[in-house]
Structures are given as structure tokens and as C-alpha cells.
Design a protein around this motif. Structure first.
Motif, PDB file in Angstrom:
ATOM      1  N   GLU A 125      -2.452  -0.151   1.333  1.00  6.99           N
ATOM      2  CA  GLU A 125      -2.160   1.105   2.030  1.00  6.99           C
ATOM      3  C   GLU A 125      -1.829   0.866   3.498  1.00  6.99           C
ATOM      4  OE1 GLU A 125      -5.249   3.941   1.577  1.00  6.99           O
ATOM      5  OE2 GLU A 125      -5.248   3.861  -0.623  1.00  6.99           O
ATOM      6  N   LEU A 126      -2.426  -0.159   4.085  1.00  3.93           N
ATOM      7  CA  LEU A 126      -2.176  -0.470   5.495  1.00  3.93           C
ATOM      8  C   LEU A 126      -0.934  -1.336   5.690  1.00  3.93           C
ATOM      9  CD1 LEU A 126      -5.815  -1.140   6.799  1.00  3.93           C
ATOM     10  CD2 LEU A 126      -4.485   0.983   6.890  1.00  3.93           C
ATOM     11  N   GLY A 127      -0.184  -1.562   4.607  1.00  5.48           N
ATOM     12  CA  GLY A 127       1.097  -2.238   4.732  1.00  5.48           C
ATOM     13  C   GLY A 127       1.048  -3.752   4.653  1.00  5.48           C
ATOM     14  N   GLN A 128      -0.085  -4.320   4.271  1.00  3.31           N
ATOM     15  CA  GLN A 128      -0.192  -5.773   4.169  1.00  3.31           C
ATOM     16  C   GLN A 128       0.244  -6.228   2.774  1.00  3.31           C
ATOM     17  OE1 GLN A 128      -1.137  -6.892   7.313  1.00  3.31           O
ATOM     18  NE2 GLN A 128      -1.188  -4.673   7.644  1.00  3.31           N
ATOM     19  N   GLY A 129       0.599  -7.492   2.660  1.00  6.01           N
ATOM     20  CA  GLY A 129       0.954  -8.042   1.370  1.00  6.01           C
ATOM     21  C   GLY A 129      -0.283  -8.477   0.614  1.00  6.01           C
ATOM     22  N   VAL A 130      -0.455  -8.004  -0.623  1.00  3.02           N
ATOM     23  CA  VAL A 130      -1.634  -8.317  -1.424  1.00  3.02           C
ATOM     24  C   VAL A 130      -1.179  -8.705  -2.821  1.00  3.02           C
ATOM     25  CG1 VAL A 130      -3.803  -7.454  -2.374  1.00  3.02           C
ATOM     26  CG2 VAL A 130      -3.043  -6.681  -0.113  1.00  3.02           C
ATOM     27  N   GLU A 131      -1.590  -9.905  -3.270  1.00  2.00           N
ATOM     28  CA  GLU A 131      -1.198 -10.364  -4.603  1.00  2.00           C
ATOM     29  C   GLU A 131      -2.409 -10.970  -5.310  1.00  2.00           C
ATOM     30  OE1 GLU A 131       1.878 -13.514  -6.782  1.00  2.00           O
ATOM     31  OE2 GLU A 131       1.991 -13.149  -4.617  1.00  2.00           O
ATOM     32  N   LEU A 132      -2.746 -10.437  -6.475  1.00  2.67           N
ATOM     33  CA  LEU A 132      -3.851 -10.943  -7.287  1.00  2.67           C
ATOM     34  C   LEU A 132      -3.292 -11.642  -8.513  1.00  2.67           C
ATOM     35  CD1 LEU A 132      -6.940 -11.034  -7.884  1.00  2.67           C
ATOM     36  CD2 LEU A 132      -6.637  -8.874  -9.122  1.00  2.67           C
ATOM     37  N   ASP A 133      -3.754 -12.882  -8.750  1.00  5.37           N
ATOM     38  CA  ASP A 133      -3.370 -13.588  -9.965  1.00  5.37           C
ATOM     39  C   ASP A 133      -4.625 -14.175 -10.600  1.00  5.37           C
ATOM     40  OD1 ASP A 133      -3.970 -16.090  -8.680  1.00  5.37           O
ATOM     41  OD2 ASP A 133      -1.963 -16.106  -7.807  1.00  5.37           O
ATOM     42  N   ALA A 134      -4.460 -14.936 -11.655  1.00  2.95           N
ATOM     43  CA  ALA A 134      -5.612 -15.447 -12.394  1.00  2.95           C
ATOM     44  C   ALA A 134      -6.478 -16.379 -11.560  1.00  2.95           C
ATOM     45  CB  ALA A 134      -5.141 -16.158 -13.660  1.00  2.95           C
ATOM     46  N   GLY A 135      -5.932 -16.962 -10.519  1.00  2.00           N
ATOM     47  CA  GLY A 135      -6.691 -17.917  -9.711  1.00  2.00           C
ATOM     48  C   GLY A 135      -7.328 -17.339  -8.469  1.00  2.00           C
ATOM     49  N   GLY A 136      -6.894 -16.153  -8.035  1.00  2.00           N
ATOM     50  CA  GLY A 136      -7.468 -15.595  -6.827  1.00  2.00           C
ATOM     51  C   GLY A 136      -6.590 -14.537  -6.190  1.00  2.00           C
ATOM     52  N   LEU A 137      -6.903 -14.201  -4.938  1.00  2.00           N
ATOM     53  CA  LEU A 137      -6.217 -13.147  -4.186  1.00  2.00           C
ATOM     54  C   LEU A 137      -5.553 -13.750  -2.960  1.00  2.00           C
ATOM     55  CD1 LEU A 137      -5.926  -9.949  -3.873  1.00  2.00           C
ATOM     56  CD2 LEU A 137      -7.817 -10.163  -2.233  1.00  2.00           C
ATOM     57  N   THR A 138      -4.284 -13.387  -2.729  1.00  2.00           N
ATOM     58  CA  THR A 138      -3.566 -13.831  -1.538  1.00  2.00           C
ATOM     59  C   THR A 138      -3.213 -12.615  -0.691  1.00  2.00           C
ATOM     60  OG1 THR A 138      -2.619 -15.717  -2.723  1.00  2.00           O
ATOM     61  CG2 THR A 138      -1.550 -15.061  -0.670  1.00  2.00           C
ATOM     62  N   VAL A 139      -3.586 -12.670   0.586  1.00  2.00           N
ATOM     63  CA  VAL A 139      -3.280 -11.589   1.532  1.00  2.00           C
ATOM     64  C   VAL A 139      -2.331 -12.136   2.593  1.00  2.00           C
ATOM     65  CG1 VAL A 139      -4.200  -9.926   3.185  1.00  2.00           C
ATOM     66  CG2 VAL A 139      -5.538 -10.541   1.152  1.00  2.00           C
ATOM     67  N   THR A 140      -1.224 -11.433   2.795  1.00  2.00           N
ATOM     68  CA  THR A 140      -0.239 -11.830   3.795  1.00  2.00           C
ATOM     69  C   THR A 140      -0.134 -10.736   4.840  1.00  2.00           C
ATOM     70  OG1 THR A 140       1.009 -13.046   2.109  1.00  2.00           O
ATOM     71  CG2 THR A 140       2.134 -12.567   4.188  1.00  2.00           C
ATOM     72  N   GLY A 141      -0.446 -11.071   6.079  1.00  2.00           N
ATOM     73  CA  GLY A 141      -0.413 -10.088   7.156  1.00  2.00           C
ATOM     74  C   GLY A 141       0.994  -9.793   7.619  1.00  2.00           C
ATOM     75  N   THR A 142       1.224  -8.545   8.026  1.00  2.00           N
ATOM     76  CA  THR A 142       2.552  -8.135   8.485  1.00  2.00           C
ATOM     77  C   THR A 142       2.655  -8.080  10.007  1.00  2.00           C
ATOM     78  OG1 THR A 142       1.928  -5.797   8.375  1.00  2.00           O
ATOM     79  CG2 THR A 142       2.908  -6.784   6.402  1.00  2.00           C
ATOM     80  N   GLY A 143       1.534  -8.250  10.687  1.00  2.00           N
ATOM     81  CA  GLY A 143       1.564  -8.230  12.144  1.00  2.00           C
ATOM     82  C   GLY A 143       1.248  -6.884  12.761  1.00  2.00           C
ATOM     83  N   SER A 144       1.056  -5.844  11.930  1.00  2.00           N
ATOM     84  CA  SER A 144       0.692  -4.540  12.483  1.00  2.00           C
ATOM     85  C   SER A 144      -0.261  -3.821  11.526  1.00  2.00           C
ATOM     86  CB  SER A 144       1.929  -3.680  12.734  1.00  2.00           C
ATOM     87  OG  SER A 144       2.580  -3.374  11.515  1.00  2.00           O
ATOM     88  N   ILE A 145      -1.145  -3.014  12.091  1.00  2.00           N
ATOM     89  CA  ILE A 145      -2.135  -2.267  11.316  1.00  2.00           C
ATOM     90  C   ILE A 145      -2.066  -0.816  11.764  1.00  2.00           C
ATOM     91  CG2 ILE A 145      -4.590  -2.013  10.758  1.00  2.00           C
ATOM     92  CD1 ILE A 145      -4.925  -4.961  11.649  1.00  2.00           C
ATOM     93  N   PRO A 146      -1.754   0.123  10.891  1.00  2.00           N
ATOM     94  CA  PRO A 146      -1.742   1.534  11.288  1.00  2.00           C
ATOM     95  C   PRO A 146      -3.164   2.090  11.364  1.00  2.00           C
ATOM     96  CG  PRO A 146      -1.223   1.345   8.966  1.00  2.00           C
ATOM     97  CD  PRO A 146      -1.335  -0.059   9.480  1.00  2.00           C
ATOM     98  N   GLY A 147      -3.334   3.146  12.119  1.00  2.00           N
ATOM     99  CA  GLY A 147      -4.604   3.855  12.109  1.00  2.00           C
ATOM    100  C   GLY A 147      -4.838   4.481  10.749  1.00  2.00           C
ATOM    101  N   ALA A 148      -6.104   4.814  10.448  1.00  2.00           N
ATOM    102  CA  ALA A 148      -6.415   5.318   9.110  1.00  2.00           C
ATOM    103  C   ALA A 148      -7.631   6.238   9.156  1.00  2.00           C
ATOM    104  CB  ALA A 148      -6.680   4.153   8.156  1.00  2.00           C
ATOM    105  N   ARG A 149      -7.688   7.136   8.182  1.00  2.00           N
ATOM    106  CA  ARG A 149      -8.875   7.972   7.962  1.00  2.00           C
ATOM    107  C   ARG A 149      -9.470   7.522   6.630  1.00  2.00           C
ATOM    108  NH1 ARG A 149      -9.147  12.384  11.354  1.00  2.00           N
ATOM    109  NH2 ARG A 149     -10.715  13.319   9.998  1.00  2.00           N
TER     110      ARG A 149
END
Length: 426
Positions: free
Chosen positions: A283-307
Motif C-alpha cells: 500500500e505504501l508503494g514498495q516492491g514486495v514479492e513472496l516466493d517459496a523461499g522467502g520475502l523480498t522487499v524493494t524500496g522505492t525511495g519514498s514513503i507516503p503518509g498513512a492512517r
């Protein structure tokens, strides 16, 4: 560069986008539930890859005092069930471990000796009175001197009758889990009807029900009523998942510092509340990929505010709040009033420490309002709370000079945290 003195840790700054792989230790919540059920089982259980931390060792110590035996071997622990062990008084050391304080008193009622429960000053302030009242109504003999808190004594009379009971579990879902975990060993099982409102952290309730089924119990749920009939428990071999809440600072690190972080062993299906982070980062625009071996998170360089309403995943609040200090706009966290009764008043602590380093953070009745502002270094006090060490580490990714007071308190759930954090940045 990160460094240590006797009482502080200099949180390391990311020199550029991250490129790292991390494997966190076993889940504390699953480990301690598995240990309790193993102690109540009819035969030994080999618990594979459990967490080895202060809280887990306190649980093993409590179960040993209550008549179980444990044999560590490599990454695993063999748990032999509780057995009759005389009538002399014994003591259980709680430290500041909520799972130990809440999950083991019922087990003491199944034995035949007086058991004194006590721990740190902090555990004496954490809520437990509704659980002690419920256990008393179910047939346990408990003397708390009218305090509704440690120290208290459970006088075992060879069993607990069980039956129906009403429970106010708004302060902690652990009250409910404690009754459900012990329910198969009560004479007539247990039926719990929740009153006063929903307990926090629904995922932890689902976790308890899942482990009960894995050990051969047949829990049932109908809305706010839960029933666990008597059962012969057995699970000869059980493997603990990695702790996804402990993984939280590593998951958000890619969003804060940029780059890519892979969490090895992230389960494809789980009841752990930490799995909620996958959806949040998406939801915050980051790259998230789950596969059988684990989770990979790729940052986009910006984070929006959130409620965010974190009622069901409150333990993630410190790390999420730290991440949102770098957002591009204001954020609001709500639904976590129960955090005032954790290791410390987490909301007050977060507001004080984040604001002390320059962030605009104010408490609300049930959460925090966060207005990003320029941050600076300084001492980040941790109040003997492991999650605050993790929050401070997240801040340090982009803020030089964050000195984390009493970093050893993170040993409650991840004794090797500072080393793993430094290795991620190496």
C-alpha cells in the motif's frame, strides 16, 4: 560506523541502498505456545528451530519448575511432559515475560504443590487480574493478596475442573490464549465467552487455535465464544516459523534506506501478525514479492503518509512509527491503547523518544499522530522494551548519531539483533 559502550549502541547509518539477505530466529509467540502444549502432551515433543531468547528460557524454566523436562540439541529442544513431582513449594521466575506470566499459572493448578509466581517490577504492573479471576472461577486456588498482579501463589490440587467462564480480554489476547491452551487438560475442558469488547491481536488468537489443532485438540469458535473439550495432546515433531514481528525492522529497512532486503524462510501461509507488513508495504508503494523461499522487499525511495488502525497487529507499532517519521506527509496510528500495558507504556515512550530526536509525535487516546520533521542524533531510551531497540535501529538508518540505550534488552526476542542489523548494512 556502529559502535558499543557498556550501555549504548550507536545505530549504524546506511551508506547507500541496501542489498542484503536476513534470516531471523523462531517466533517467540509460537515457541512459547508450543512449549506449553508440549508440556501438557502425553508424549515427548521435538520442537525444531524454537527461539532461544530470554523469554523462551524463562518459559523453559517455568515448565521445569512445574515438572516438565527439556533437552536442548543443536537448533532443537526435546520437551518431555509435566509429571507428578511432589508437594513441596516451588517458584516460577517471570522476568518481564507476559507469555510466561499468563500461560503457566493454569499449569500450576494441574499439579499438587504451591507455586509462587513473581518477576521484575515491570511484570507487576502488567495486567493479569481478569485471567486470575477466570482461573479461580474454573477451579484454580489462587492467592494474589487482592493485588490482581504478581506476586501470587497457585496452590495445585491435582487438577482444574474447568467449565464455562466469562472473560474480559480487552487488555491482552493472552488471557484468552492462556485458558484455551490449558483447556484440554481441564476436567471438563473450557468454554470462554468474551465480554467487554474485542481483545487485541486477532492473529494471536488464530495462532493459539492453530497450535491446539496441531497438537490434537479440537477447539471451536462461535463469534465471541470459544470451546476446547478435554483431549489427549500429542505432536511428536513441531517446527517453529521465523518470527515475523522480529523481522519487522528488516522488512521496513528497504523502504527507509532504499535498495533490497530478502527475508529468508518467510512462510507462504501463517497466523503471525507480522505477515500484515506485506500488505502495508505494498500500500505504501514498495516492491514486495513472496516466493517459496522467502520475502523480498524493494524500496522505492519514498514513503507516503498513512492512517493505520493497528489494533490487530499492535506489536508492530514501534517499528511502523519509526518508519513513518520519514514519510512525505503526516500519519496517524490508532487502535493500540492496549500498548500502554506492555513492557512499558509504549505510546508514551514512542512519543517521548521520537520527539526527542526531532520528530513531531503526539499521543492520542489510542495511538499516535506523526508529523515528519528534520531528525537529529541523540540518546534513544528503550525502557527495557525490545521493540524500542528495533525502532531506534530503523531511525539510525538515515539519522547519524542515534545512541540506543540498553541495547541488550532486545535479547528478550532476538539476542543477535545488533549483529544481524550491522551485517545487513555491511
Amino acid at each position: 560506523m556502529a559502535g558499543n559502550t557498556a550501555n549504548t549502541w550507536s545505530a549504524p547509518v546506511a551508506s547507500g541502498p541496501l542489498e542484503a539477505g536476513v534470516r531471523v530466529p523462531g517466533s517467540k509467540s509460537i515457541t512459547n505456545r508450543a512449549y506449553v502444549l508440549a508440556a501438557l502432551s502425553a508424549e515427548p515433543t521435538l520442537v525444531r528451530r524454537p527461539l532461544d531468547s530470554r523469554d523462551a528460557r524463562l518459559m523453559l524454566g517455568a515448565l521445569a519448575a512445574l515438572g516438565a523436562t527439556t533437552e536442548p540439541g543443536g537448533e532443537n529442544v526435546l520437551v518431555r511432559p509435566m509429571a507428578p513431582s511432589g508437594t513441596d513449594p516451588v517458584s516460577v521466575a517471570l522476568g518481564n515475560a507476559g507469555t510466561v506470566a499468563r500461560f503457566t499459572p493454569a499449569l500450576a493448578g494441574l499439579g499438587s504443590r504451591p507455586v509462587l509466581f513473581d518477576g521484575d517490577e515491570a511484570i507487576r504492573r502488567r495486567p493479569i487480574a481478569p485471567l486470575l479471576r477466570a482461573l479461580t472461577e474454573l477451579g484454580a486456588d489462587i492467592d494474589d493478596g487482592g493485588r490482581g498482579a504478581p506476586p501470587f501463589t497457585v496452590r495445585g490440587h491435582g487438577g482444574i475442573a474447568g467449565g464455562k467462564v466469562e472473560l474480559d480480554s480487552r487488555a491482552s489476547s493472552q488471557f484468552l490464549s492462556a485458558l484455551l491452551l490449558a483447556g484440554p487438560s481441564f476436567g471438563s475442558g473450557v468454554t470462554v465467552r468474551l465480554i467487554g469488547g474485542a481483545p487485541p491481536s486477532e492473529p494471536h488468537i488464530a495462532m493459539t487455535l492453530d497450535l491446539l489443532r496441531r497438537f490434537g485438540a479440537a477447539p471451536e469458535r462461535s463469534g465471541t465464544e470459544f470451546h476446547v473439550p478435554p483431549a489427549r495432546l500429542s505432536c511428536p515433531d513441531y517446527t517453529v516459523e521465523p518470527d515475523l514481528s522480529t523481522a519487522a525492522p528488516f522488512v521496513v529497512a528497504a523502504a527507509v534506506a532504499g535498495g533490497r532486503v530478502r527475508l529468508e524462510g518467510w512462510p507462504e501461509e501463517t497466523t503471525q501478525p507480522g505477515d500484515w507488513l506485506r500488505g502495508l508495504l505494498t500500500e505504501l508503494g514498495q516492491g514486495v514479492e513472496l516466493d517459496a523461499g522467502g520475502l523480498t522487499v524493494t524500496g522505492t525511495g519514498s514513503i507516503p503518509g498513512a492512517r493505520l488502525d493497528l489494533h490487530e497487529v499492535g506489536e508492530l507499532t514501534p517499528v511502523v512509527a519509526a518508519m513513518l517519521c520519514f514519510a512525505e506527509g503526516p500519519s496517524v496510528i490508532s487502535g493500540v491503547a492496549h500498548l500502554r500495558g506492555h513492557e512499558t507504556d509504549r505510546l508514551a515512550a514512542l512519543a517521548t523518544e521520537l520527539s526527542g530526536l526531532g520528530a513531531g509525535v503526539t499521543e492520542t487516546e489510542d495511538g499516535l499522530e506523526i508529523t515528519p520533521a528534520p531528525l537529529h542524533g541523540g540518546v534513544f531510551h528503550t525502557y527495557e522494551d525490545h521493540r524500542l531497540v528495533m525502532a531506534a535501529a530503523v531511525l539510525g538508518l538515515r539519522v547519524p548519531g542515534v545512541l540506543v540505550e540498553n541495547p541488550a534488552t532486545v535479547g528478550k526476542t532476538f539476542p543477535g539483533f545488533t549483529g544481524a542489523w550491522g551485517a545487513m548494512l555491511a
